[in-house]
Write a protein that holds these residues in place. Structure first.
Motif, PDB file in Angstrom:
ATOM      1  N   ILE A  45      -7.413 -10.838  39.267  1.00 24.44           N
ATOM      2  CA  ILE A  45      -8.597 -11.291  38.520  1.00 24.44           C
ATOM      3  C   ILE A  45      -8.315 -11.211  37.025  1.00 24.44           C
ATOM      4  O   ILE A  45      -7.927 -10.158  36.508  1.00 24.44           O
ATOM      5  N   PHE A  46      -8.519 -12.323  36.317  1.00 20.34           N
ATOM      6  CA  PHE A  46      -8.330 -12.421  34.867  1.00 20.34           C
ATOM      7  C   PHE A  46      -9.701 -12.496  34.205  1.00 20.34           C
ATOM      8  O   PHE A  46     -10.569 -13.266  34.627  1.00 20.34           O
ATOM      9  N   ASP A  47      -9.891 -11.724  33.140  1.00 15.29           N
ATOM     10  CA  ASP A  47     -11.208 -11.687  32.500  1.00 15.29           C
ATOM     11  C   ASP A  47     -11.056 -11.238  31.044  1.00 15.29           C
ATOM     12  O   ASP A  47      -9.980 -10.848  30.599  1.00 15.29           O
ATOM     13  N   ASN A  48     -12.176 -11.320  30.313  1.00 13.96           N
ATOM     14  CA  ASN A  48     -12.290 -10.775  28.952  1.00 13.96           C
ATOM     15  C   ASN A  48     -11.233 -11.334  27.995  1.00 13.96           C
ATOM     16  O   ASN A  48     -10.594 -10.603  27.244  1.00 13.96           O
ATOM     17  N   PHE A  49     -11.082 -12.669  28.014  1.00 15.14           N
ATOM     18  CA  PHE A  49     -10.137 -13.321  27.107  1.00 15.14           C
ATOM     19  C   PHE A  49     -10.679 -13.281  25.679  1.00 15.14           C
ATOM     20  O   PHE A  49     -11.860 -13.548  25.434  1.00 15.14           O
ATOM     21  N   LEU A  50      -9.789 -12.979  24.742  1.00 11.23           N
ATOM     22  CA  LEU A  50     -10.169 -12.938  23.332  1.00 11.23           C
ATOM     23  C   LEU A  50      -8.977 -13.344  22.480  1.00 11.23           C
ATOM     24  O   LEU A  50      -7.873 -12.841  22.662  1.00 11.23           O
ATOM     25  N   ILE A  51      -9.215 -14.269  21.553  1.00 17.09           N
ATOM     26  CA  ILE A  51      -8.223 -14.623  20.534  1.00 17.09           C
ATOM     27  C   ILE A  51      -8.910 -14.498  19.188  1.00 17.09           C
ATOM     28  O   ILE A  51      -9.921 -15.158  18.933  1.00 17.09           O
ATOM     29  N   THR A  52      -8.375 -13.647  18.335  1.00 19.65           N
ATOM     30  CA  THR A  52      -9.005 -13.372  17.049  1.00 19.65           C
ATOM     31  C   THR A  52      -7.932 -13.074  16.009  1.00 19.65           C
ATOM     32  O   THR A  52      -6.732 -13.047  16.328  1.00 19.65           O
ATOM     33  N   ASP A  53      -8.369 -12.847  14.772  1.00 16.35           N
ATOM     34  CA  ASP A  53      -7.436 -12.471  13.711  1.00 16.35           C
ATOM     35  C   ASP A  53      -7.665 -11.024  13.268  1.00 16.35           C
ATOM     36  O   ASP A  53      -7.157 -10.608  12.234  1.00 16.35           O
ATOM     37  N   ASP A  54      -8.430 -10.281  14.060  1.00 20.32           N
ATOM     38  CA  ASP A  54      -8.802  -8.920  13.664  1.00 20.32           C
ATOM     39  C   ASP A  54      -8.484  -7.934  14.792  1.00 20.32           C
ATOM     40  O   ASP A  54      -9.141  -7.956  15.844  1.00 20.32           O
ATOM     41  N   ALA A  55      -7.498  -7.077  14.558  1.00 22.65           N
ATOM     42  CA  ALA A  55      -7.087  -6.119  15.580  1.00 22.65           C
ATOM     43  C   ALA A  55      -8.161  -5.068  15.840  1.00 22.65           C
ATOM     44  O   ALA A  55      -8.319  -4.595  16.973  1.00 22.65           O
ATOM     45  N   THR A  56      -8.899  -4.710  14.799  1.00 18.38           N
ATOM     46  CA  THR A  56      -9.969  -3.720  14.967  1.00 18.38           C
ATOM     47  C   THR A  56     -11.083  -4.282  15.841  1.00 18.38           C
ATOM     48  O   THR A  56     -11.611  -3.596  16.726  1.00 18.38           O
ATOM     49  N   LEU A  57     -11.440  -5.531  15.601  1.00 13.70           N
ATOM     50  CA  LEU A  57     -12.459  -6.184  16.426  1.00 13.70           C
ATOM     51  C   LEU A  57     -12.001  -6.234  17.875  1.00 13.70           C
ATOM     52  O   LEU A  57     -12.794  -5.972  18.787  1.00 13.70           O
ATOM     53  N   ALA A  58     -10.746  -6.580  18.094  1.00  8.09           N
ATOM     54  CA  ALA A  58     -10.228  -6.662  19.463  1.00  8.09           C
ATOM     55  C   ALA A  58     -10.325  -5.305  20.160  1.00  8.09           C
ATOM     56  O   ALA A  58     -10.689  -5.228  21.340  1.00  8.09           O
ATOM     57  N   GLU A  59     -10.021  -4.247  19.452  1.00  5.23           N
ATOM     58  CA  GLU A  59     -10.116  -2.911  20.050  1.00  5.23           C
ATOM     59  C   GLU A  59     -11.559  -2.584  20.402  1.00  5.23           C
ATOM     60  O   GLU A  59     -11.843  -2.029  21.474  1.00  5.23           O
ATOM     61  N   GLU A  60     -12.491  -2.950  19.503  1.00  2.82           N
ATOM     62  CA  GLU A  60     -13.912  -2.705  19.771  1.00  2.82           C
ATOM     63  C   GLU A  60     -14.381  -3.517  20.976  1.00  2.82           C
ATOM     64  O   GLU A  60     -15.107  -3.003  21.851  1.00  2.82           O
ATOM     65  N   VAL A  61     -13.983  -4.789  21.042  1.00  2.00           N
ATOM     66  CA  VAL A  61     -14.366  -5.635  22.173  1.00  2.00           C
ATOM     67  C   VAL A  61     -13.787  -5.071  23.465  1.00  2.00           C
ATOM     68  O   VAL A  61     -14.447  -5.050  24.507  1.00  2.00           O
ATOM     69  N   GLY A  62     -12.548  -4.597  23.397  1.00  2.00           N
ATOM     70  CA  GLY A  62     -11.942  -3.993  24.572  1.00  2.00           C
ATOM     71  C   GLY A  62     -12.705  -2.788  25.059  1.00  2.00           C
ATOM     72  O   GLY A  62     -12.928  -2.616  26.264  1.00  2.00           O
TER      73      GLY A  62
END
Length: 386
Positions: free
Chosen positions: A322-339
């Motif tokens: 199962i693949f989920d929670n795809f995110l492409i961004t320019d902010d590593a901090t945001l990605a960590e928060e979303v994770g």
């Protein structure tokens, strides 16, 4: 007034960009994801939270549903270039089928990809994510396309091979540095130039240099002055001096009597001259290096001028990922928060009962895993394409 305007512009420019985000929170996902028709026998993706989950709705994702199939599906977003900016790719993978051979990675494509014709040889920018094929292959692929050639990271990054849901994150920075994270923890980092064979080496062996004929690399040598003692040579076995011919021995009947052989106490073995330090030893000869005339520095290895499609293009022997929670961004901090807000929250949110089995919502299944599929993964399609 001018200062306030400039400050507002600066703050606005500092806002993180989210180029793509997919959590499959509505029924229109199949209008955003395009199934390739390059082959007629691609496996089908289905939307489900699987056999066990933290949240029945939030944990829905695309699941491979047919064993021994290729899969090919992609989603488009507004094209962009990551020049001068950080690029972060993130998604979750759950191999709840106890996978024995199959891919769990994504590919990032240029905007000109024909989604309906996407296939294993389609040109891509980045391939990233876990791949498992038997006990020998359990790695995180990080493949970067540079000037039309795919380059695989030289480091071996081990992926997760259990039935949990795991978060995979790749960060490419505009200083040509990178970081790979699993479950929001760094597992590898370094330089794109040093950890890939993307650029030619800075130094090469001097083709004009030749090891001198008199260069002696022997650290130790036989002592030329050491001589074998005159009394050294003795037979290894001798006739037993204490042996007596039996009284009933008959030479005519038994032949000529010979005493049995025994080990010689004076035997010293093969003589070898003693070894001494070599007075002419010069050490290991190192081939001199010169600047590589083919090397040219590139401060923008990380850069892709066109990024516009994310795809799942893979093979699986045993389906169920199962693949989920795809995110492409320019902010590593945001990605960590979303994770932390997605994978981090739902992985600890309770239990789900299914028949006589109990599933804990950490992504762990307490049901007995099924036997491994016996078929070998001999159709793995993502060998590096030139």
């Amino acid at each position: 007034m001018l200062v306030s305007v400039l400050l507002m512009i600066a703050l606005a420019s500092a806002e993180p960009s989210v180029h793509f985000r997919e959590q499959f929170e509505d029924d229109a996902w199949n209008t955003r994801w395009v199934e390739s028709s390059h082959r007629s026998d691609y496996g089908k993706f289905v939307l489900t939270a699987g056999k066990f989950y933290g949240d029945a709705e939030k944990d829905k994702g695309l699941q491979t549903s047919q064993d021994a199939h290729f899969y090919s599906s992609s989603a488009r977003f507004e094209p962009f270039s990551n020049q001068g900016k950080t690029l972060v790719i993130q998604f979750t993978v759950k191999h709840e089928q106890n996978i024995d051979c199959g891919g769990g990675y994504i590919k990032l494509f240029p905007a000109d990809l024909d989604q309906a014709d996407m296939h294993g040889d389609s040109n891509y920018n980045i391939m990233f994510g876990p791949d498992i094929c038997g006990p020998a292959t359990k790695k995180v692929h990080v493949i970067i396309n540079y000037k039309g050639k795919n380059h695989l990271i030289r480091k071996d990054i081990r992926c997760k091979d259990d039935e949990y849901t795991h978060l995979y994150t790749l960060i490419l920075n505009p200083d040509n540095m990178y970081e790979v994270k699993i479950d929001n923890k760094k597992v590898e980092s370094g330089s794109l130039e040093e950890d890939w064979d993307i650029l030619p080496p800075k130094k090469v062996k001097d083709p004009e240099a030749v090891k001198p004929d008199d260069w002696d690399e022997r650290e130790r040598m036989e002592d030329p002055d050491d001589k074998k003692p005159e009394d050294w040579d003795r037979p290894e076995n001798i006739a037993d001096p204490d042996a007596k011919q039996p009284e009933d021995w008959d030479d005519e009947m038994d032949g000529e009597w010979e005493p049995p052989m025994v080990s010689n106490p004076d035997y010293k073995g093969e003589w070898k001259p003693r070894r001494i330090d070599n007075p002419d030893y010069k050490g290991k000869w190192l081939h001199p290096e010169i600047d590589n005339p083919d090397y040219s520095a590139d401060s923008e290895i990380y850069r892709f001028d066109s990024i516009g499609v994310i795809g799942l293009d893979l093979w699986q022997v045993k389906s169920g990922t199962i693949f989920d929670n795809f995110l492409i961004t320019d902010d590593a901090t945001l990605a960590e928060e979303v994770g932390n807000e997605t994978w981090g929250q739902t992985k600890v949110s309770g239990t789900h009962l299914s028949g006589s089995h109990i599933h804990i919502h950490t992504g762990v299944s307490l049901e007995s895993p099924s036997p491994h599929n016996p078929f070998p993964c001999n159709l793995f399609q993502d060998a590096l394409s030139e």
